[in-house]
Design an enzyme around this catalytic site. Structure first.
Site, short mmCIF file in Angstrom:
data_model
loop_
_atom_site.label_atom_id
_atom_site.label_comp_id
_atom_site.label_asym_id
_atom_site.label_seq_id
_atom_site.Cartn_x
_atom_site.Cartn_y
_atom_site.Cartn_z
N CYS A 56 0.74 -1.33 -0.02
CA CYS A 56 0.04 0.24 0.39
C CYS A 56 0.67 1.01 -0.27
O CYS A 56 1.81 1.05 0.44
CB CYS A 56 -0.84 -0.01 1.26
SG CYS A 56 -2.12 -1.48 1.64
N ARG A 94 3.42 0.12 -5.27
CA ARG A 94 3.38 -0.56 -4.13
C ARG A 94 1.84 -1.63 -3.85
O ARG A 94 1.83 -2.30 -2.74
CB ARG A 94 3.52 0.82 -2.20
CG ARG A 94 4.88 1.32 -2.75
CD ARG A 94 4.72 2.39 -1.28
NE ARG A 94 4.67 1.70 -0.13
CZ ARG A 94 5.50 0.92 0.62
NH1 ARG A 94 6.40 1.73 -0.12
NH2 ARG A 94 4.95 0.59 1.85
N TRP A 149 -3.36 -2.87 -1.33
CA TRP A 149 -2.68 -3.76 -2.00
C TRP A 149 -3.83 -4.24 -1.54
O TRP A 149 -3.03 -4.33 0.41
CB TRP A 149 -1.59 -4.31 -1.85
CG TRP A 149 -1.11 -5.74 -2.50
CD1 TRP A 149 -1.32 -5.65 -4.00
CD2 TRP A 149 -0.95 -6.86 -1.48
NE1 TRP A 149 -0.28 -7.06 -3.77
CE2 TRP A 149 0.08 -7.57 -2.50
CE3 TRP A 149 -0.11 -6.58 -0.10
CZ2 TRP A 149 0.32 -9.21 -2.22
CZ3 TRP A 149 -0.34 -7.96 0.21
CH2 TRP A 149 0.00 -9.53 -0.73
N ASN A 192 -1.31 1.82 6.66
CA ASN A 192 -0.23 0.73 5.73
C ASN A 192 0.17 -0.51 6.59
O ASN A 192 0.62 0.25 7.78
CB ASN A 192 0.51 1.31 4.71
CG ASN A 192 2.31 0.82 4.36
OD1 ASN A 192 1.60 -0.84 4.01
ND2 ASN A 192 3.06 0.40 3.68
N GLY A 193 0.02 -1.85 6.38
CA GLY A 193 0.29 -2.94 7.51
C GLY A 193 -0.84 -3.68 7.51
O GLY A 193 -1.58 -3.69 6.82
N GLU A 206 16.92 -17.15 -9.30
CA GLU A 206 16.73 -15.53 -9.92
C GLU A 206 16.02 -15.57 -10.99
O GLU A 206 14.98 -15.08 -11.28
CB GLU A 206 17.61 -15.19 -9.42
CG GLU A 206 17.76 -13.23 -9.43
CD GLU A 206 16.15 -12.73 -9.15
OE1 GLU A 206 15.92 -11.62 -9.19
OE2 GLU A 206 16.04 -12.85 -7.92
N LYS A 248 12.10 -14.35 -11.24
CA LYS A 248 11.93 -13.03 -12.42
C LYS A 248 10.54 -13.76 -13.64
O LYS A 248 9.98 -12.56 -14.07
CB LYS A 248 13.06 -12.72 -13.32
CG LYS A 248 13.80 -11.55 -12.50
CD LYS A 248 12.79 -10.40 -12.25
CE LYS A 248 13.84 -9.96 -10.89
NZ LYS A 248 13.09 -10.16 -9.98
N GLU A 291 7.45 -14.33 -11.74
CA GLU A 291 7.08 -12.46 -11.36
C GLU A 291 5.98 -11.80 -12.65
O GLU A 291 5.15 -11.34 -12.13
CB GLU A 291 7.56 -11.61 -10.17
CG GLU A 291 8.21 -12.36 -9.27
CD GLU A 291 9.56 -11.19 -8.76
OE1 GLU A 291 9.30 -10.97 -7.68
OE2 GLU A 291 10.85 -10.93 -9.99
N HIS A 329 17.00 -37.78 -9.55
CA HIS A 329 16.38 -37.49 -7.67
C HIS A 329 14.90 -37.64 -7.86
O HIS A 329 14.24 -37.16 -6.80
CB HIS A 329 17.34 -37.20 -7.07
CG HIS A 329 18.49 -37.61 -7.14
ND1 HIS A 329 19.04 -39.05 -6.23
CD2 HIS A 329 20.30 -37.34 -7.72
CE1 HIS A 329 20.16 -39.53 -6.32
NE2 HIS A 329 20.78 -38.23 -6.72
N LYS A 378 5.96 -4.12 -4.93
CA LYS A 378 6.90 -3.77 -4.42
C LYS A 378 8.00 -3.72 -3.21
O LYS A 378 9.08 -4.19 -3.23
CB LYS A 378 7.56 -1.75 -4.96
CG LYS A 378 9.19 -1.94 -5.26
CD LYS A 378 9.54 -2.75 -6.20
CE LYS A 378 11.58 -2.35 -5.80
NZ LYS A 378 11.75 -3.03 -7.10
#
Length: 609
Positions: A2, A27, A74, A100-101, A482, A486, A489, A505, A604
């Site tokens: 947020c 955000r 968000w 926010n939180g 990574e 990416k 995402e 395996h 983000k």
């Protein structure tokens, strides 16, 4: 998650609030809203969807006022709809709150309110803050905010307006970032300095459990008991244009193109003139301290965790120190074996990552010193760590991290050389050679970026696959992790990364006709073994893209497609090898019509657990 923006001044608040929200949309972007004080009352307007939807509503409604707060969301509690959007108010619109939180005890507070016949109408945790503020109102905004936060458990950055006090906004923070910007006869507040760079570069960063009263002519900051405290101003040197696209199609592409400059900025002034040592400030990087540690523990989340994986290999190989790497979200739940002889390194782009912050505090509680690698000056982690190394990547707007990760790797290489110097595991000549190679990395990345059309063509071949597997050994496995992250995402393709030696395996059971495989083959001692792995997956129908150094042209004989990197020492290849994987993910997402900068369900800065 947020984003919060606030303004008090003489200008039209709506224009400034919307502009700030757009800069914070990374955000969160499932709903947005504003509360404008008209001088007589609070006008609240909010909508589900992107900020552009809210902007259209405001263009039609034209709320007038020079004070206001705004929010882009968000969702954590309740669906992303108009009702659950911020700001939240009491029934009479006497108070308006953005948050926010997460308020962990919101159900308990909701019950307390219901017992007094005060009822919530949304599914959010934030609404109880507005109702509490109205219920506890005593005519003083600071005292009311103090009484409200006394009753809250969890994390929060809060901005509160009251209809009877048009010239004040109350703010408070705990575990979620909030900054106060100072202009000329105007004041700003936001979750992130990025929102306010066009208006000011002078900021005060609220600490945990601090409460502020923002007025047009300044801010007074108090501790939780109401005692005044001094918070020094910080000057941010980023150019506001650094947070704009600069003509590129997406922030992510712009930020990838900036990576050579980011590396030069991050390493340039930290290499000693004699080229035989590294200049790092702080207790945790002093020879006196490092000579007495017997272990390093690295903790981080997501992309930063992958940087930590590279660091483990480097530190153990170059400095001979045992290193553990742990997800920050798991760190404090597993009784980590750390003590005063353990250096704990935390890595975070924002410096506000909730799990990483909690892990850092736990490490300090157990007696360890903490070295932070962060990108954001004034962030909570930067302020609370014993020592900090800034990555100097500048603002990163795209949700998927690229240049911040490259900057983290650059700092990690500097630390590796520094550790080797202190512990005597590398000679001055070896260090000078290593630094010479490190300084060539930006030019080599430039050469990879110049071939992005080639990578775009490869991505077009792979973009519509159902699954893509990334394989590698050693450093290449770290980079595979990574690269896979990416891809999923931003393109939403199911992707997994595996150590290539683990194929037999179990993993090889997933390989069938036309399964896409990206094989990283950049580590010279591992190339023959990787060729064997490629043959194994191709025998089962896989289509393979190999990524290797120029010296290993034999890959063209076994892979369907190959992408060659400039020759570079094995230890430094990870900084190069991630760049084509970033571009590959980007062009796969473009090919699939995805929103590259704002992928679904992601934000983000993850400032809640």
């Amino acid at each position: 998650m947020c984003g919060i923006v606030g303004y008090l001044g003489t200008k039209n608040a709506t224009d400034i609030l919307i502009d700030g929200l757009k800069r914070l949309e990374y955000r969160g972007y499932d709903s947005a809203g504003v509360a404008i004080h008209t001088g007589q009352a609070l006008t609240v307007l909010k909508e589900a969807g992107r900020i552009s939807v809210l902007e259209s509503l405001l263009t039609e409604a034209k709320p007038e006022g020079t004070r206001g707060i705004a929010h882009t969301r968000w969702a954590t509690h309740g669906s992303p709809n108009q009702l659950n959007a911020h700001p939240h108010t009491d029934m009479n619109h006497h108070t308006a709150v953005v948050h926010n939180g997460i308020i962990e005890n919101y159900l308990e507070i909701r019950t307390w309110l219901q017992d007094r016949e005060i009822f919530c109408v949304t599914d959010t945790d934030t609404e109880v803050v507005a109702l509490l503020a109205n219920t506890l109102w005593n005519g003083n905004l600071l005292d009311t905010m103090r009484e409200v936060v006394k009753r809250l458990r969890g994390s929060y950055a809060l901005a509160l307006m009251h209809h009877a006090h048009p010239d004040e906004i109350a703010v408070a923070r705990k575990d979620s970032p909030l900054v106060i910007g100072e202009g000329l006869s105007e004041m700003f507040l936001a979750s992130d300095v990025t929102a306010l760079l066009p208006y000011t570069r002078e900021f005060r960063f609220l600490e945990d459990n601090q409460i502020g009263i923002v007025r047009e002519d300044g801010v007074s900051i108090h501790d939780k008991d109401g005692k005044p405290v001094t918070v020094e101003k910080t000057t941010i040197t980023w150019d506001s244009e650094a947070a704009e696209k600069g003509g590129w199609d997406h922030f992510m592409l712009k930020e990838m193109m900036e990576q050579p400059v980011v590396i030069r900025n991050t390493i340039g002034s930290r290499i000693a003139d004699n080229r035989e040592s590294i200049i790092l400030d702080g207790e945790c990087t002093s020879s006196a301290y490092l000579e007495h540690i017997d272990k390093i523990y690295i903790t981080a989340c997501g992309t930063a965790y992958h940087a930590g994986m590279v660091a483990k290999y480097l530190f153990e190989h170059m400095a001979g120190l045992p290193v553990e790497v742990e997800f920050a979200s798991e760190f404090r739940y597993r009784e980590p074996l750390i003590n005063a002889r353990t250096l704990v390194i935390v890595i975070s782009q924002s410096g506000e990552t909730a799990d990483t912050l909690a892990a850092m505090r736990e490490a300090k509680r157990r007696g360890a010193k903490v070295l932070a690698i962060v990108n954001t000056v004034g962030s909570t982690i930067a302020r609370e760590a014993d020592s900090v190394i800034f990555t100097w990547a500048g603002p990163e707007i795209a949700v998927a991290s690229t240049k911040a990760y490259i900057a983290q790797l650059s700092v990690i290489h500097l630390i590796a050389v520094h550790l080797a110097t202190v512990r005597g595991t590398m000679s001055p000549f070896e260090i000078e050679q290593y630094l010479d190679e490190l300084e060539q990395i930006p030019d080599k990345i430039d050469s990879i970026l110049a071939r992005r059309d080639e990578i775009k063509a490869l991505a077009a071949r792979f973009a519509h696959g159902r699954d893509i597997f990334f394989l590698g050994r050693g450093f290449d496995y770290n980079i595979a992790l990574e690269g896979s992250l990416k891809l999923k995402e931003i393109s939403y393709i199911h992707s997994e990364a595996y150590p290539a030696g683990e194929l037999k395996h179990g993993t090889i059971a997933l390989i069938e006709d036309d399964t896409f495989v990206v094989a990283l083959c950049t580590q010279s001692p591992m190339v023959e073994k990787m060729i064997s792995n490629i043959r194994e997956v191709k025998a089962r129908g896989a289509v393979v893209l190999a990524i290797a150094k120029e010296t290993h042209r034999e890959l063209t004989e076994v892979a369907d497609m190959t992408l060659f990197l400039p020759d570079t020492p094995d230890a430094l290849v990870p900084i190069l090898a991630i760049v084509p994987l970033q571009l590959f993910a980007y062009y796969c997402a473009i090919e699939r019509g995805c929103d590259v900068d704002k992928p679904r369900n992601l934000a983000k800065s993850v400032t809640v657990e």
